[in-house]
Write an enzyme that holds these catalytic residues in place. Structure first.
Site, PDB file in Angstrom:
ATOM      1  N   LYS A  57       0.899  -1.280  -0.246  1.00 19.38           N
ATOM      2  CA  LYS A  57      -0.028   0.194  -0.135  1.00 19.38           C
ATOM      3  C   LYS A  57       0.858   1.212  -0.022  1.00 19.38           C
ATOM      4  CE  LYS A  57      -3.881   1.776   2.542  1.00 19.38           C
ATOM      5  NZ  LYS A  57      -4.744   1.420   3.738  1.00 19.38           N
ATOM      6  N   SER A 132      -9.829   1.640   3.090  1.00 15.30           N
ATOM      7  CA  SER A 132      -8.730   2.284   2.263  1.00 15.30           C
ATOM      8  C   SER A 132      -7.786   1.691   1.481  1.00 15.30           C
ATOM      9  CB  SER A 132      -8.068   3.396   2.971  1.00 15.30           C
ATOM     10  OG  SER A 132      -7.125   2.626   3.891  1.00 15.30           O
ATOM     11  N   SER A 156      -9.598  -0.851   7.329  1.00 13.07           N
ATOM     12  CA  SER A 156      -8.912  -0.661   5.988  1.00 13.07           C
ATOM     13  C   SER A 156      -8.380  -1.740   5.184  1.00 13.07           C
ATOM     14  CB  SER A 156      -8.292   0.531   5.983  1.00 13.07           C
ATOM     15  OG  SER A 156      -8.792   2.032   5.936  1.00 13.07           O
TER      16      SER A 156
END
Lengths: 470, 475
Positions: A57, A132, A156
Site C-alpha cells: 500500500k 482504504s 481498512s
C-alpha cells in the site's frame, strides 16, 4: 527460475487488467526482475516467501520509491528508509513489485479519496473495491500478486478484502511494527495483510511480526507462533454479537453469514449469542479519536522539508496555509478541520471524552472473551456499493466500517475470510466473514479462519474477469 | 511613585548531556556541519516513530533528585502543536498533562528557597539560520535534542534574584552532570515571566531569548521600570512576549500572534507510558554529588575561604572535587585554594600545554598537595614551583623528582649562592652604593639580578640576607 517466472507472470496479469482496475500507483518492473534473478541464483530458498512477488500500500515507506499515501501533498516524495515490514519481507526473499492505490492517507472506505482516482472492484468494475486498502485488495482479487500489504486503522484492510473476495487480516495492535507506516491515527493504526488464502497470510505474519525496537508500541513478543492446521473447530466457543447481526442490511449477505456460522457449527464449534451494547458507540468514538489523531499526525505536511510547496504572500505561515489548503484532498481537509476543532481549547474535552468511552468499549470486549474464544460477524454491513453512490455522504460511508471498528478500538486481531457470493443487481458479489479474537490471540484467529477455508473453499472463487488470465 | 512588587518566575531549558537525541540515534553534538545529524525521525519524515532515549530519562531523574522534586509514577508524553519551520513534525513532543517532577526547590545565597512548579522532558526544535538576503535556512542538528524544562514558581522579587536563581539552577545542573549549561552555545536558555503586583497583579509579560546572566538581570530591571511607569501613569501592561535588545538596552514586543495560545495538546500515542521503577530512581539519585550551596557554606565557614576564591573553586564539579581531594593531603586550605584559583588556572591560558580545564589535568590532587608542601617549606621557590607545575602537566611524575631533575631546588646558601650575590654586587655598582647609603629599595635590583641569574632557584629571603651581609662586610 521460479522467482523470475513468478514476477513475469504477475507483470503479465498486471499488463492485461490493470488499466481497467486502477489498483496500482507504480510498478517496479526492473527492480523486481533484478531481485528475482538474484534470488533464483541462491542455492537454497530462504523460506516459504522466497521468490513470491507482492504489492504494498502506498502508505508504507519503501526506500527510494513513490510511496506518498496517494496524496498530492507528498507529490514526488521518495522516503529515505523502508518500513520494518517491508525490510523483513525482503530479507525473507519476497519481492516488492508494485505500490497500491488507496484513499489519501487511508481516509475512506471506498478508494474514492485517492488523489489518483478510485480503484475498481474486479468483480464488477462499476463498484468500489472498498477502502482504504482498495488497491491491495483489488490487486490480490485480480490475481496480480498472491498477497499485498495494507493498513487497517478502522477496517481498512478487512473491509476491502471482504468486498473483493480475498482474505484480509488486521493483527493485534503492536503485532507488526508500525515503523514506516505513514500514520493516520497512531493509537489505532496497524499494518494489515491481504492474501489469496489465510495460509498465505500466516506465512507473511510469521515473517513480519515480532518486536521491533524502533517502534515503542510494538509488542515485546517474538514472531507469531502459528497454530498447527485444525481439522475441526471442536472445543471452540464462537460468540455471535446480536447488535452486529442487526446492522447487516443485505439479505443475500445475511444468508451467506448464516451459512458460514452453520459451517463452523458443523466443524464442531459451539455458537453462542452474545450482547455487546457499548460497541454501538464504537463508530462515533472512532470518528472522534481518529480525527483528532489524524489532525495531529498530518501537521508535519507543511511544505517546508519535502513534498509539494505552494507559496503566495512570501511569509512562512502563508506558504504553509497555501500548501495545505491546495494539496490535501477534500476528505483529508474535512478530517483535519474536525480533529483541529475537537482538540482546540473550546473542543478539547472531546478527545478525552472519546478516550474514556473507548476504554469502556475495550472493557466490554475484553470481558466477552472470558465467555467465548472468538466473535463472528459479517466484515462489512453490505456488499460492494457503486462508485459515486456515497461520495460526499460521510455518514453513509462510515457505516461501511461499523463492524470493523470495535476490533480497532480495542486493538484486537481480526480476519476477514470469503464466505461465498450473493447476487446483487444481477452480479455475483463476495461476502466476507469476520472472525475477531481476544487480545493477542492472532494465531487462534488465523487457525480458525484457515480451518473454515479448508472446509468451505470459498476463497478459491475468482472474479469472473480474471478467468482468461495467464 | 507607587511602589510595585515584582513577581518573577523563570522557565529554564537545559540540554541534557546525552550521547544521542531524545527520540532517535542521531548524535547530540554541538557544532557539526548543518543537517549532518538528522534521520527520518528527527526530520519528521512520514511514518517515522520516536523511541525514547533511556539516558535522557536517567539524567532528568538525576536533576529531579538534585532539586528534590516529587516524581510522577510514570513518564507520559504529549504533543504540543504549532507551525513553524523549526518544528519538523508540526508538534513538539513534551510533557504537559503529567510532568516528570513537581515541587523541589532552588536555594539562594541568602537562604531564600525558590519552589519549582515542574520539571519535564521535551525535545528541542531545529535551529533557524537567517541569511543576508533574508532567507531562513533550517539546521536539523538540534531538532530532537533532549531538553529539561524547569519552571520556578513566581517567587522572585528582583532582577538580582532572578539572575541569581538562574545561576543557582545552572550550578546544580552542572554539578550533577545533567547538562553542559553553556549559555553562549544555547545549551542553557532562560525565559522570564514578570508582572508587577500592587492591589492586583498586572498582566504577565514573557521575556524570551535571554542569552546570558547579564541579559537576564538587565532585561528584568528594564521591564520592572517599564511596567512601573505604565502602571503609575494609569496605563495597562499588555500581556505579551518581549525580547531583550542588548544593543539598545531595552525590551521590545515580539508580536508573535500566530504562535500564541492554543497548542491543542494531545497524548503522544507513539510513546506508551514508561513506569519509573524505584531502583532506577535510586540509581539516578545516587549520581547526585554534594551540591554547590552546601559546599559553598562549608568552604566559607569551616575553611575560612573568602568569597571570590570560593566562587572560583565552585566553577565546576571537577574543580570542587579536585580542591577537596588535594585538601586531604595538605595542611592549609587557603593555600590550596589559592594555588588552584591562580597557578593551576593560569595553566589553561598556555596553549602549548593543551590543558583547558581541571578535568583535563594529568596530575593528581596528591601531586599538587606535594608541590604546595615543597613551596611552603622553602624547598622550591614560588617561581620554581610554578615551573614544576608546568612540567607536571607534561610528565606525570612526582613534583619532588621533577624539582630535582629540572635543577630547581632552592638555593638557600652555600658557595653557589655566595658567588651569585657577589657577581650581582659587582655588576650593579650604582645599586650597591645606593644600598650602602641607605636606599633600601635599591636592594630589589640586586635581589632581582640574583633571581634571574639563578633562574629563580635562589630563595629570595636568603638572597636578601646574604647581599646585606656582603655589603655591610665590604668596605
Amino acid at each position: 527460475m521460479k522467482a523470475r517466472a513468478a514476477v513475469e507472470g504477475a507483470l503479465a496479469r498486471i499488463e492485461a487488467l490493470e488499466a481497467e482496475i486502477g489498483a496500482l500507483l507504480d510498478v517496479d518492473e526492473e527492480g523486481a526482475r533484478t531481485l528475482a534473478d538474484k534470488l533464483d541464483r541462491e542455492p537454497a530458498p530462504r523460506g516459504p516467501l522466497h521468490g513470491v512477488p507482492f504489492a504494498l500500500k502506498a502508505n508504507l515507506c519503501w526506500r527510494g520509491h513513490l510511496t506518498g499515501a496517494a496524496s498530492r501533498i507528498l507529490d514526488g516524495y521518495r522516503p529515505p528508509y523502508s518500513a520494518t515490514a517491508i525490510e523483513r519481507l525482503i530479507a525473507a526473499g519476497a519481492i516488492p513489485l508494485a505500490i497500491t492505490n488507496m484513499d489519501e492517507f487511508a481516509f475512506g472506505s471506498s478508494g474514492e479519496n485517492s488523489s489518483f482516482g478510485a480503484t475498481r472492484n474486479p468483480w464488477d468494475l462499476s463498484r468500489t473495491a472498498g477502502g482504504s486498502s482498495s488497491g491491495s485488495a483489488a490487486a490480490v482479487a485480480a490475481g496480480f500478486v498472491p498477497f499485498a500489504l495494507g493498513s487497517d486503522t478502522g477496517g481498512s484492510a478487512r473491509q476491502p478484502a471482504a468486498l473483493c473476495g480475498v482474505s484480509g487480516f488486521k493483527p493485534s495492535y503492536g503485532r507488526i511494527s508500525r515503523r514506516g507506516l505513514i500514520a493516520f491515527a497512531p493509537s489505532l493504526d496497524t499494518v494489515g495483510v491481504l492474501g489469496d488464502s489465510i495460509e498465505r497470510i500466516e506465512q507473511v505474519l510469521a515473517c513480519v511480526s515480532g518486536h521491533d525496537e524502533r517502534d515503542a508500541t510494538s509488542l515485546a513478543l517474538p514472531p507469531l507462533a502459528l497454530e498447527a492446521p485444525r481439522e475441526h473447530l471442536r472445543g471452540l466457543r464462537i460468540g455471535v454479537p446480536k447488535e452486529w447481526d442487526a446492522e447487516l442490511c443485505d439479505q443475500g449477505a445475511r444468508d451467506r453469514i448464516r451459512a458460514a456460522l452453520e459451517a463452523m457449527h458443523a466443524l464442531g464449534a459451539e455458537l453462542v449469542s452474545v450482547s455487546l451494547p457499548l460497541t454501538l458507540h464504537a463508530n462515533a468514538t472512532y470518528q472522534v479519536v481518529s480525527a483528532c489523531e489524524a489532525a495531529s499526525q498530518l501537521a508535519r505536511y507543511d511544505g517546508v522539508r519535502y513534498g509539494s510547496r505552494e507559496s503566495c504572500d512570501g511569509t512562512l505561515q502563508g506558504m504553509i496555509a497555501q500548501t495545505r489548503g491546495s494539496s490535501f484532498g477534500p476528505e483529508s481537509r474535512r478530517r483535519i478541520l474536525l480533529g483541529t476543532a475537537l482538540t482546540s481549547d473550546e473542543g478539547s474535552p472531546s478527545y478525552e471524552h472519546a478516550a474514556r468511552v473507548r476504554r469502556r468499549i475495550v472493557d466490554e470486549l475484553r470481558a466477552i472473551f472470558e465467555r467465548v474464544d472468538l466473535l463472528a460477524s459479517a466484515t462489512a454491513p453490505e456488499v460492494a456499493f457503486r462508485l459515486g453512490e456515497r461520495s460526499g455522504d460521510s455518514a453513509r460511508m462510515h457505516h461501511s466500517d461499523l463492524l470493523a471498528v470495535p476490533a480497532s478500538l480495542a486493538g484486537l486481531p481480526a480476519a476477514s475470510v470469503p464466505c461465498g457470493t450473493c447476487t446483487t443487481d444481477g452480479v455475483e458479489l463476495p461476502v466476507g466473514l469476520q472472525l475477531c479474537g481476544a487480545p493477542r490471540a492472532d494465531a487462534r484467529v488465523l487457525s480458525t479462519a484457515r480451518c473454515f477455508q479448508a472446509a468451505t473453499r470459498h476463497h478459491l472463487a475468482r472474479a469472473p474477469l480474471t478467468g482468461a488470465l495467464p | 511613585m507607587t511602589r510595585f512588587t515584582p513577581v518573577i518566575g523563570l522557565e529554564v531549558h537545559c540540554q541534557l548531556a546525552t550521547l544521542s537525541k531524545l527520540f532517535c540515534a542521531c548524535a547530540n553534538r554541538f557544532g557539526a556541519a548543518p543537517n549532518t545529524l538528522a534521520c527520518e525521525a528527527c526530520s519528521g519524515q512520514p511514518g517515522a516513530l520516536p523511541v525514547l532515549n533511556r539516558e535522557a530519562v536517567d539524567l532528568a531523574l538525576r536533576a529531579a533528585a538534585a532539586f528534590g522534586c516529587d516524581l510522577a509514577p510514570h513518564l507520559v508524553f504529549d504533543r504540543k502543536h504549532y507551525w513553524y519551520c523549526d518544528l519538523p513534525k508540526g508538534y513538539q513532543i513534551t510533557q504537559s498533562r503529567e510532568p516528570l517532577g513537581c515541587g523541589g526547590e532552588v536555594e539562594l545565597a541568602d537562604g531564600k528557597r525558590v519552589r519549582l512548579e515542574r520539571i519535564h522532558i521535551e525535545e528541542d526544535a531545529a535551529k533557524i539560520l537567517r541569511t543576508s538576503n533574508s532567507e531562513s535556512l533550517v539546521d536539523l542538528n538540534r531538532a530532537g535534542v533532549p531538553l529539561l524544562e524547569c519552571v520556578t514558581a513566581p517567587l522572585l522579587a528582583s532582577a538580582d534574584e532572578a539572575a541569581e536563581c538562574l545561576a543557582r539552577m545552572r550550578e546544580i545542573l552542572v554539578f550533577s552532570g545533567v547538562g553542559e549549561c553553556d549559555m553562549e552555545r544555547g545549551s542553557l536558555r532562560c525565559d522570564v515571566n514578570i508582572s508587577l503586583a500592587c492591589d492586583e497583579p498586572s498582566a504577565r509579560v514573557e521575556l524570551k531569548n535571554l542569552n546570558s546572566f547579564v541579559h537576564v538581570r538587565d532585561a528584568v530591571q528594564f521591564e520592572i521600570r517599564r511596567q512601573s511607569e505604565l502602571l503609575a501613569s494609569g496605563r495597562p501592561v499588555e500581556r505579551e512576549t518581549r525580547t531583550w535588545d542588548p544593543e539598545r538596552r531595552e525590551t521590545r514586543s515580539l508580536r508573535e500572534k500566530e504562535r500564541a495560545s492554543d497548542y491543542r495538546y494531545l497524548p503522544e500515542a507513539d510513546l506508551p507510558p514508561v513506569p519509573l521503577e524505584r531502583a532506577r530512581i535510586a540509581r539516578a539519585a545516587a549520581c547526585v554529588p554534594e551540591l554547590p550551596m552546601p559546599r559553598r557554606r562549608r568552604y566559607t565557614s569551616e575553611l575560612g575561604l573568602d568569597a571570590t576564591l570560593v566562587e572560583v573553586l565552585l566553577e565546576s564539579r571537577a574543580s570542587a572535587e579536585f580542591f577537596e581531594a588535594t585538601l586531604r593531603h595538605a595542611r592549609d586550605a587557603r593555600e590550596v585554594a589559592r594555588w588552584l584559583a591562580n597557578d593551576v588556572r593560569a595553566l589553561f591560558a598556555e596553549p602549548e600545554l593543551d590543558v583547558h580545564s581541571i578535568a583535563e589535568l594529568s596530575f593528581k590532587p596528591f601531586d599538587l598537595a606535594e608541590l604546595i608542601e615543597l613551596a611552603a617549606n622553602g624547598r622550591a621557590s614560588r617561581p620554581a614551583a610554578r615551573q614544576v607545575l608546568r612540567a607536571m602537566c607534561r610528565t606525570p611524575r612526582a613534583p619532588r623528582e621533577l624539582l630535582r631533575e629540572l635543577g630547581l631546588e632552592s638555593l638557600d646558601g652555600g658557595a653557589e649562592l655566595d658567588e651569585l650575590c657577589r657577581t650581582a654586587i659587582a655588576a650593579h655598582a650604582d645599586a650597591s652604593e645606593a644600598v650602602r647609603s641607605g636606599h633600601a629599595r635599591a636592594l630589589d635590583v640586586l635581589v632581582g639580578a640574583v633571581m634571574a641569574a639563578s633562574k629563580s632557584r635562589a630563595n629570595p629571603v636568603a638572597v636578601r640576607a646574604r647581599i646585606r651581609e656582603l655589603l655591610q662586610a665590604a668596605p
